[in-house]
Write a protein that holds these residues in place. Structure first.
Motif, PDB file in Angstrom:
ATOM      1  N   SER A 355       0.814  -1.207   0.000  1.00  0.00           N
ATOM      2  CA  SER A 355       0.000   0.000   0.000  1.00  0.00           C
ATOM      3  C   SER A 355       0.849   1.259   0.000  1.00  0.00           C
ATOM      4  O   SER A 355       0.650   2.169  -0.811  1.00  0.00           O
ATOM      5  N   ARG A 405      -9.615  -1.724  -0.573  1.00  0.00           N
ATOM      6  CA  ARG A 405      -9.234  -0.836   0.519  1.00  0.00           C
ATOM      7  C   ARG A 405      -9.786  -1.414   1.817  1.00  0.00           C
ATOM      8  O   ARG A 405     -10.958  -1.790   1.901  1.00  0.00           O
ATOM      9  N   TRP A 406      -8.938  -1.495   2.828  1.00  0.00           N
ATOM     10  CA  TRP A 406      -9.363  -2.082   4.092  1.00  0.00           C
ATOM     11  C   TRP A 406      -8.530  -1.486   5.212  1.00  0.00           C
ATOM     12  O   TRP A 406      -7.527  -0.805   4.978  1.00  0.00           O
ATOM     13  N   SER A 407      -8.966  -1.704   6.434  1.00  0.00           N
ATOM     14  CA  SER A 407      -8.288  -1.143   7.597  1.00  0.00           C
ATOM     15  C   SER A 407      -7.689  -2.259   8.436  1.00  0.00           C
ATOM     16  O   SER A 407      -8.298  -3.325   8.604  1.00  0.00           O
ATOM     17  N   HIS A 409      -6.957  -3.820  11.794  1.00  0.00           N
ATOM     18  CA  HIS A 409      -7.410  -3.847  13.185  1.00  0.00           C
ATOM     19  C   HIS A 409      -6.997  -5.186  13.773  1.00  0.00           C
ATOM     20  O   HIS A 409      -7.155  -6.229  13.121  1.00  0.00           O
ATOM     21  N   TYR A 422      -0.128  -0.955  13.762  1.00  0.00           N
ATOM     22  CA  TYR A 422      -0.801  -0.289  12.650  1.00  0.00           C
ATOM     23  C   TYR A 422      -2.303  -0.128  12.885  1.00  0.00           C
ATOM     24  O   TYR A 422      -3.051   0.077  11.918  1.00  0.00           O
ATOM     25  N   GLU A 423      -2.762  -0.214  14.098  1.00  0.00           N
ATOM     26  CA  GLU A 423      -4.196  -0.186  14.394  1.00  0.00           C
ATOM     27  C   GLU A 423      -4.879   0.990  13.698  1.00  0.00           C
ATOM     28  O   GLU A 423      -4.494   2.155  13.855  1.00  0.00           O
ATOM     29  N   GLY A 424      -5.905   0.651  12.886  1.00  0.00           N
ATOM     30  CA  GLY A 424      -6.698   1.661  12.203  1.00  0.00           C
ATOM     31  C   GLY A 424      -6.129   2.149  10.890  1.00  0.00           C
ATOM     32  O   GLY A 424      -6.779   2.940  10.188  1.00  0.00           O
ATOM     33  N   LEU A 425      -4.928   1.688  10.514  1.00  0.00           N
ATOM     34  CA  LEU A 425      -4.321   2.155   9.273  1.00  0.00           C
ATOM     35  C   LEU A 425      -5.106   1.643   8.071  1.00  0.00           C
ATOM     36  O   LEU A 425      -5.383   0.452   7.953  1.00  0.00           O
ATOM     37  N   GLN A 426      -5.461   2.550   7.159  1.00  0.00           N
ATOM     38  CA  GLN A 426      -6.114   2.155   5.920  1.00  0.00           C
ATOM     39  C   GLN A 426      -5.068   1.800   4.879  1.00  0.00           C
ATOM     40  O   GLN A 426      -4.113   2.560   4.659  1.00  0.00           O
TER      41      GLN A 426
END
Length: 475
Positions: A355, A405-407, A409, A422-426
């Motif tokens: 990404s 595209r995903w996050s 968690h 990387y919590e919450g990283l898109q």
């Protein structure tokens, strides 16, 4: 898909864009007996083969992670995953081979540690190889290294820091390099000047407290470049290859690249968190989530490091996966000298790098495969069995949807911990189907084959010539 993909027999992956480290384009991949049988022109017949539809997808070699610590014990702490858990997370992230470390405990010889770790490889859902480790040279070490090389363990981890635990002196480093040179092996080395680190820690500490917020200052960049320069001099004196793990600064990378231009077979690994995360996280509410060694660097340094993915100065990208949880991290939250150092990352390595650098910055897909699969296989004596999709290679394959595209968690990941840095990283792009030895093991986000068929992979002599050819001209 014309039939369930986990069934036996021949399989052909149809309609995708195949990406190898030296080539990409439309091609179908014919798999038989766990190996790549042939690369076909799109639509070319493959008599008797079932079909797997990869239209709109990228078909790439499964990742080779050159830097994983599985069930690793350091001080009072052990990382929390075993081979099954680590390799499950790996395959969900598109990695189909891991390279673990056999680091001796106090009083244990290198060959003992290697034998114990090698014996548990069969617990894995994918294959694994192994780095040995030497801490202190004695009159048996050379023979142990020869025995390990005969068993296919040719890369040996060494540390220039962690006094009293895994730190090796310069005499030990030189002797190990000289012996491995004759065995087709190579030292892989963690470089930080212990004297500079200990002095910085004394300056940052307040009595018995050295909080995580001071992590970056307590292990400065100068400690890394000083140790890299010293180790390069030792390697050059012996004409021995050397591989630097988790280099975190552009200056350190450039020292190695300069040595390579002088003719020394010297190589750089960087890791996903040093290429993407920065030291601002140490000012956040829970800085212990980001305590790793070397520490995260300033944003300008992170960006300078990332530019070397495009110059060819960085050889490989690993994860430096250490699966500690927050309870372990918080148990010494006020003293990073006692806190376990390391971040979970075997599952997130490929999606984060894809990404950030392929999608956002235009890193060529062929370079992505070289950095995350082909070159790690070469540096560990596993190429072309691993890290490529040429006929005869193991059919370890990641089929990527480059547009999802995903996050990230933790609750949606598979590592044996309760957090991800990387919590919450898109992110954009992820593997949707993963094959190991021609078997579909992950499909549409589900584990569809949970058999533990992992093998310990004996390494051939390190492919120095192949690495040299691959690195000429960068991307």
């Amino acid at each position: 898909m014309t039939d369930h993909p986990t069934r036996g027999g021949d399989l052909v992956i149809r309609g995708g864009t195949m990406v190898d480290s030296g080539w990409q384009g439309p091609a179908d991949v014919w798999i038989a007996d766990g190996l790549v049988k042939a690369l076909l022109s799109p639509g070319e017949p493959a008599p008797g083969a079932r079909e797997l539809d990869a239209r709109g997808k990228l078909v790439m070699p499964g990742g080779v992670d050159p830097h994983c610590h599985v069930g690793f014990t350091s001080g009072e702490f052990s990382s929390l995953d075993d081979y099954r858990q680590c390799t499950t997370a790996a395959i969900f992230g598109g990695t189909t081979t891991i390279v673990d470390f056999a680091i001796p405990r106090p009083g244990q010889e290198p060959i003992e540690a290697a034998d114990l770790q090698r014996a548990i490889a069969s617990q894995g859902l994918c294959d694994s190889a192994l780095h040995g480790c030497v801490v202190q040279w004695n009159d048996t070490t050379a023979d142990q290294l020869r025995c390990m090389a005969a068993a296919g363990i040719r890369t040996v981890k060494m540390f220039t820091t962690y006094r009293g635990e895994t730190m090796a002196d310069e005499d030990t480093i030189l002797a190990t390099m000289a012996t491995l040179r004759e065995l087709g092996g190579m030292v892989v080395i963690h470089c930080e000047s212990n004297a500079i680190v200990e002095d910085a820690q004394r300056q940052c500490a307040d009595g018995d407290k050295l909080p995580a917020s001071e992590m970056a200052a307590s292990r400065p960049a100068l400690a890394e470049t000083a140790a890299v320069a010293a180790v390069l001099a030792i390697a050059e004196s012996q004409g021995a290859p050397v591989y630097f793990v988790h280099q975190s600064t552009a200056a350190a990378v450039e020292l190695v690249a300069d040595a390579r231009r002088r003719g020394l077979p010297a190589f750089t690994e960087s890791v996903a968190h040093h290429l993407t995360l920065d030291d601002a996280n140490y000012a956040a509410a829970e800085p212990e989530r980001f305590v790793c060694c070397p520490p995260l660097r300033a944003r300008a340094e992170v960006e300078a490091l990332g530019r070397h993915l495009f110059t060819g100065a960085i050889t490989t990208i690993g994860s430096d996966h250490c699966c500690y949880d927050l309870t372990q991290k918080r148990s010494h939250r006020h003293d990073v000298r006692q806190m376990p150092n390391g971040l979970p990352g075997v599952e997130t390595r490929l999606p984060v790098i894809f990404s950030r650098f392929v999608v956002e910055q235009g890193l060529p897909l062929t370079a992505f495969v070289a950095l995350t699969a082909a070159n790690p296989a070469r540096t560990n004596g596993l190429y072309p069995r691993k890290g490529c999709l040429m006929p005869g290679s193991d059919a370890d394959i990641a089929i990527w949807d480059p547009s999802i595209r995903w996050s990230l968690h933790n609750e949606n990941l598979h590592m044996a911990t309760d957090y991800t840095p990387y919590e919450g990283l898109q992110v954009t792009g992820r593997p949707v189907t993963v094959l190991v030895g021609g078997r579909v093991v992950v499909h549409d986000g589900e584990l569809v084959d949970d058999r533990a068929l992992g093998r310990h992979l004996p390494a051939d002599p390190v492919d120095l010539a192949g690495l040299s050819r691959q690195l000429v001209g960068g991307c």
